[in-house]
Design a protein around this motif. Sequence first.
Motif, PDB file in Angstrom:
ATOM      1  N   SER A   1       0.854  -1.181   0.000  1.00 36.34           N
ATOM      2  CA  SER A   1       0.000   0.000   0.000  1.00 36.34           C
ATOM      3  C   SER A   1       0.889   1.230   0.000  1.00 36.34           C
ATOM      4  N   GLY A   2       0.420   2.277  -0.670  1.00 31.09           N
ATOM      5  CA  GLY A   2       1.195   3.513  -0.695  1.00 31.09           C
ATOM      6  C   GLY A   2       1.152   4.190  -2.049  1.00 31.09           C
ATOM      7  N   ILE A   3       1.867   5.311  -2.142  1.00 27.71           N
ATOM      8  CA  ILE A   3       1.979   6.083  -3.376  1.00 27.71           C
ATOM      9  C   ILE A   3       3.447   6.102  -3.768  1.00 27.71           C
ATOM     10  N   TYR A   4       3.745   5.683  -4.974  1.00 27.89           N
ATOM     11  CA  TYR A   4       5.130   5.482  -5.390  1.00 27.89           C
ATOM     12  C   TYR A   4       5.436   6.265  -6.672  1.00 27.89           C
ATOM     13  N   PRO A   5       6.629   6.904  -6.743  1.00 24.01           N
ATOM     14  CA  PRO A   5       7.003   7.686  -7.934  1.00 24.01           C
ATOM     15  C   PRO A   5       7.480   6.788  -9.068  1.00 24.01           C
ATOM     16  N   LEU A   6       6.850   6.898 -10.218  1.00 20.09           N
ATOM     17  CA  LEU A   6       7.204   6.046 -11.347  1.00 20.09           C
ATOM     18  C   LEU A   6       8.475   6.497 -12.053  1.00 20.09           C
ATOM     19  N   ALA A   7       8.891   7.731 -11.811  1.00 21.85           N
ATOM     20  CA  ALA A   7      10.087   8.238 -12.487  1.00 21.85           C
ATOM     21  C   ALA A   7      11.362   7.586 -11.958  1.00 21.85           C
ATOM     22  N   ASP A   8      11.303   6.955 -10.791  1.00 17.16           N
ATOM     23  CA  ASP A   8      12.491   6.332 -10.204  1.00 17.16           C
ATOM     24  C   ASP A   8      12.104   4.973  -9.636  1.00 17.16           C
ATOM     25  N   THR A   9      12.056   3.966 -10.495  1.00 20.78           N
ATOM     26  CA  THR A   9      11.639   2.641 -10.043  1.00 20.78           C
ATOM     27  C   THR A   9      12.663   2.008  -9.110  1.00 20.78           C
ATOM     28  N   THR A  10      13.930   2.399  -9.218  1.00 24.13           N
ATOM     29  CA  THR A  10      14.943   1.878  -8.297  1.00 24.13           C
ATOM     30  C   THR A  10      14.650   2.336  -6.878  1.00 24.13           C
ATOM     31  N   GLN A  11      14.214   3.574  -6.733  1.00 23.49           N
ATOM     32  CA  GLN A  11      13.826   4.084  -5.428  1.00 23.49           C
ATOM     33  C   GLN A  11      12.633   3.312  -4.883  1.00 23.49           C
ATOM     34  N   VAL A  12      11.700   2.972  -5.756  1.00 19.56           N
ATOM     35  CA  VAL A  12      10.529   2.203  -5.326  1.00 19.56           C
ATOM     36  C   VAL A  12      10.959   0.841  -4.800  1.00 19.56           C
ATOM     37  N   LEU A  13      11.881   0.173  -5.495  1.00 22.01           N
ATOM     38  CA  LEU A  13      12.368  -1.125  -5.043  1.00 22.01           C
ATOM     39  C   LEU A  13      13.061  -1.004  -3.696  1.00 22.01           C
ATOM     40  N   ASP A  14      13.803   0.072  -3.508  1.00 21.96           N
ATOM     41  CA  ASP A  14      14.470   0.293  -2.223  1.00 21.96           C
ATOM     42  C   ASP A  14      13.443   0.485  -1.111  1.00 21.96           C
ATOM     43  N   MET A  15      12.348   1.193  -1.415  1.00 17.64           N
ATOM     44  CA  MET A  15      11.278   1.394  -0.437  1.00 17.64           C
ATOM     45  C   MET A  15      10.635   0.065  -0.069  1.00 17.64           C
ATOM     46  N   LEU A  16      10.459  -0.816  -1.030  1.00 17.87           N
ATOM     47  CA  LEU A  16       9.886  -2.127  -0.750  1.00 17.87           C
ATOM     48  C   LEU A  16      10.795  -2.929   0.168  1.00 17.87           C
ATOM     49  N   ALA A  17      12.091  -2.862  -0.095  1.00 14.90           N
ATOM     50  CA  ALA A  17      13.047  -3.608   0.720  1.00 14.90           C
ATOM     51  C   ALA A  17      13.105  -3.093   2.156  1.00 14.90           C
ATOM     52  N   ARG A  18      12.751  -1.827   2.351  1.00 11.71           N
ATOM     53  CA  ARG A  18      12.784  -1.238   3.691  1.00 11.71           C
ATOM     54  C   ARG A  18      11.503  -1.506   4.475  1.00 11.71           C
ATOM     55  N   THR A  19      10.411  -1.773   3.773  1.00 19.45           N
ATOM     56  CA  THR A  19       9.117  -1.908   4.449  1.00 19.45           C
ATOM     57  C   THR A  19       8.563  -3.326   4.437  1.00 19.45           C
ATOM     58  N   LEU A  20       9.106  -4.212   3.620  1.00 20.63           N
ATOM     59  CA  LEU A  20       8.633  -5.586   3.536  1.00 20.63           C
ATOM     60  C   LEU A  20       9.798  -6.548   3.763  1.00 20.63           C
ATOM     61  N   PRO A  21       9.522  -7.766   4.169  1.00 18.95           N
ATOM     62  CA  PRO A  21      10.603  -8.749   4.376  1.00 18.95           C
ATOM     63  C   PRO A  21      11.089  -9.328   3.047  1.00 18.95           C
ATOM     64  N   VAL A  22      11.674  -8.461   2.236  1.00 17.06           N
ATOM     65  CA  VAL A  22      12.158  -8.878   0.922  1.00 17.06           C
ATOM     66  C   VAL A  22      13.550  -8.324   0.684  1.00 17.06           C
ATOM     67  N   ASP A  23      14.283  -8.987  -0.176  1.00 16.50           N
ATOM     68  CA  ASP A  23      15.556  -8.497  -0.691  1.00 16.50           C
ATOM     69  C   ASP A  23      15.393  -8.227  -2.180  1.00 16.50           C
ATOM     70  N   VAL A  24      16.160  -7.276  -2.680  1.00 17.25           N
ATOM     71  CA  VAL A  24      16.161  -6.979  -4.114  1.00 17.25           C
ATOM     72  C   VAL A  24      17.446  -7.550  -4.691  1.00 17.25           C
ATOM     73  N   ARG A  25      17.307  -8.638  -5.396  1.00 18.36           N
ATOM     74  CA  ARG A  25      18.468  -9.322  -5.968  1.00 18.36           C
ATOM     75  C   ARG A  25      18.689  -8.820  -7.380  1.00 18.36           C
ATOM     76  N   GLN A  26      19.812  -8.166  -7.583  1.00 24.89           N
ATOM     77  CA  GLN A  26      20.122  -7.568  -8.880  1.00 24.89           C
ATOM     78  C   GLN A  26      21.268  -8.337  -9.520  1.00 24.89           C
ATOM     79  N   THR A  27      20.924  -9.237 -10.438  1.00 18.91           N
ATOM     80  CA  THR A  27      21.949 -10.008 -11.135  1.00 18.91           C
ATOM     81  C   THR A  27      22.714  -9.104 -12.097  1.00 18.91           C
ATOM     82  N   THR A  28      21.972  -8.316 -12.860  1.00 17.16           N
ATOM     83  CA  THR A  28      22.527  -7.241 -13.675  1.00 17.16           C
ATOM     84  C   THR A  28      21.585  -6.060 -13.529  1.00 17.16           C
ATOM     85  N   ARG A  29      21.919  -4.942 -14.151  1.00 14.71           N
ATOM     86  CA  ARG A  29      21.074  -3.761 -14.092  1.00 14.71           C
ATOM     87  C   ARG A  29      19.681  -4.043 -14.651  1.00 14.71           C
ATOM     88  N   PHE A  30      19.592  -4.956 -15.611  1.00 21.83           N
ATOM     89  CA  PHE A  30      18.334  -5.224 -16.288  1.00 21.83           C
ATOM     90  C   PHE A  30      17.717  -6.569 -15.891  1.00 21.83           C
TER      91      PHE A  30
END
Length: 338
Positions: A291-320
Amino acid sequence: MFLCPSGIVMGGFTPEAASLQAVEWLVRLQAGDVTPEEEQAWRAWRAGHAENEQAWQHIEACMARMRGLPAALAHGTLARKPAQANAARRQSLKLVALLAAGGGAWLAGGDEQARFWLADYRTGTGELRHVVLEDGTRIALNTASSIDVRYDAGQRLVTLLKGEIMVTTARDAARRPFIVQTAQGRLQPVGTRFAVRVEEDRTQLGVFEGAVDIFPGQSPDAARRLQAGRHTSFTAAQTGAVQALPAGADAWTAGMLVAHDMPLADFVQELARYRHGRLACDPAIAHLRVSGIYPLADTTQVLDMLARTLPVDVRQTTRFWVTLTPHRPGGGRTWTAA
């Protein structure tokens, strides 16, 4: 490699930026009112870098091949009215730009990719664009979207080729009907503001003001009117169930994504539309709620917000290539694989 309309392959590679600049110069030089200063600037641009000269030579070669096509195809604009001629000329120039910048990559993408690049208006991944049509109708194009526009004496037609649009119609002095066409059928609004999104086999419609009539392509007699505050989807054969519009359904027009107790898997799928590459969610955490309001211009920031608020890790094998996985205690919220 570079492929001209005649099918002749020319050696070498022209970067997209130089190719598009060459097309811009071509448009300007064909306008017929070029000043000596502009011609001097064009020559300076060609001499300024080898890639520029190569791009111009490719454009000239393609134009030469096009002049060798049958008259009805290469010079069909001569017998048209000025507005029609200008539209056809723009399409020809877009074709040259496409061939110069994409060549074989366009051919590999097939007809769908060609229609996207030749569309009257389009957006790239993560891009939001607002346009105003000649009658004052306003259209917002969401990420990776494209439309064609054709106004004539009998109708105002917008064809949604890909992606999603928000339409705010304007009154037309000539009382021409306004129509949005998709692969599944057509939509005719009644003084309204509405969003249309095309998917693989269906079209999504949400009405924010007024009403919209739905005409499935294979069942035109099964027309249905959708009122404000409702949304539905339809295929070429039928219209689906009608539901209430969720709050914030139009937030994307302001560059925001609004989630109300949304399953993480659905949230990630939606966010992926605004990123290049692959963004996925491990099935083990797909049930988590966002739940929340998320900025679409910076999806990396959104992923970081998810990692801070949910029990998840963001696994980045490559940039894409990014995957959300269950959080590993002591392992950090966000990490990059070797």
